[in-house]
Design a protein around this motif. Sequence first.
Motif, mmCIF file in Angstrom:
data_model
loop_
_atom_site.group_PDB
_atom_site.id
_atom_site.type_symbol
_atom_site.label_atom_id
_atom_site.label_comp_id
_atom_site.label_asym_id
_atom_site.label_seq_id
_atom_site.Cartn_x
_atom_site.Cartn_y
_atom_site.Cartn_z
ATOM 1 N N THR A 1 0.834 -1.186 0.183
ATOM 2 C CA THR A 1 -0.165 0.106 -0.050
ATOM 3 C C THR A 1 0.861 1.328 -0.044
ATOM 4 N N GLY B 1 2.502 1.129 9.257
ATOM 5 C CA GLY B 1 1.508 0.403 8.956
ATOM 6 C C GLY B 1 0.964 -0.026 7.697
ATOM 7 N N HIS B 2 1.763 0.220 6.551
ATOM 8 C CA HIS B 2 1.539 -0.126 5.103
ATOM 9 C C HIS B 2 1.602 -1.632 5.219
ATOM 10 N N ARG B 3 0.620 -2.131 4.361
ATOM 11 C CA ARG B 3 0.415 -3.770 4.315
ATOM 12 C C ARG B 3 0.816 -4.251 2.795
ATOM 13 N N GLU C 1 -6.795 -3.953 3.987
ATOM 14 C CA GLU C 1 -7.597 -3.461 5.179
ATOM 15 C C GLU C 1 -7.118 -1.871 5.534
ATOM 16 N N ARG C 2 -6.637 -1.361 4.552
ATOM 17 C CA ARG C 2 -6.226 0.066 4.597
ATOM 18 C C ARG C 2 -6.146 0.586 3.305
ATOM 19 N N ALA C 3 -6.082 1.893 3.291
ATOM 20 C CA ALA C 3 -6.196 2.687 1.774
ATOM 21 C C ALA C 3 -4.483 2.514 1.158
ATOM 22 N N ASP D 1 -1.769 4.220 -1.006
ATOM 23 C CA ASP D 1 -1.558 5.521 -1.331
ATOM 24 C C ASP D 1 -1.226 5.934 -2.479
ATOM 25 N N ASN E 1 -8.022 0.512 -4.525
ATOM 26 C CA ASN E 1 -8.642 0.222 -3.276
ATOM 27 C C ASN E 1 -10.310 -0.859 -3.419
#
Length: 238
Positions: A11, A18-20, A46-48, A50, A61
């Motif tokens: 991400t 916290g990037h995944r 489970e996150r946006a 970049d 996303n």
Amino acid sequence: MRQIVLDTETTGMPVEEGHRLIEIGAVELVDRRLTHNNYHQYLNPERAVDAGAFAVHGLSNDFLESKPRFNEVADEFLEYVRGAELVIHNAAFDVGFLDAELKRLGYPPLTEHVDRVTDSLAIAREKHPGQRNSLDALCRRYQIDNSDRTLHGALLDSEILADVYLALTGGQWDLSFDNPAETATAGQAALGTIPVDRPRLRVLGADDGERTAHEAWVERLRKVDEAFRWPGTSSISD
């Protein structure tokens, strides 16, 4: 010898923020030959994602929302890589993200599941000091076709990296599925039979970036030589 050539997309970066992971791609080499036993998985992070990362890999996303989460595929992935040597370009980046995902599940780090991790970027820097050693630069240097690589993709990049790694580590890097014994026999039979009227060997010249890097390296050596030269002796440029 079983090797897994692996790449990931994320991400964004760094992992400490916290990037995944959003994609894992890997191809298998056995005795330096592709087996087509590949691994490829998109992931819901489970996150946006970049904007900068999206510009690199094009994974949105909306596209990732329906994909499985890492915890749903972790065991399958670990079974695929278990006991193999992993070959990764800039390994610290990918391993850092994989370790973060494993840690969330209470699993041991990646190195405890595999035989070892080999960083192809470190190999390239040792073999080509002072030169660009990105995957694209190495493809140009070794004349490896990466024309399909308009965007980064983990599986495509791992396939290209397999070519690059085999070229970097020298010797035979044919990726055909011929019988090894037949290939060896054919190679032996070809020795000493090169036709006298064969085309001239192609000479690969340095590109502008490589020439600039070389000139900078020579200038650095000159400055070191001047700094430590004993008075009255000649320099390396004399």
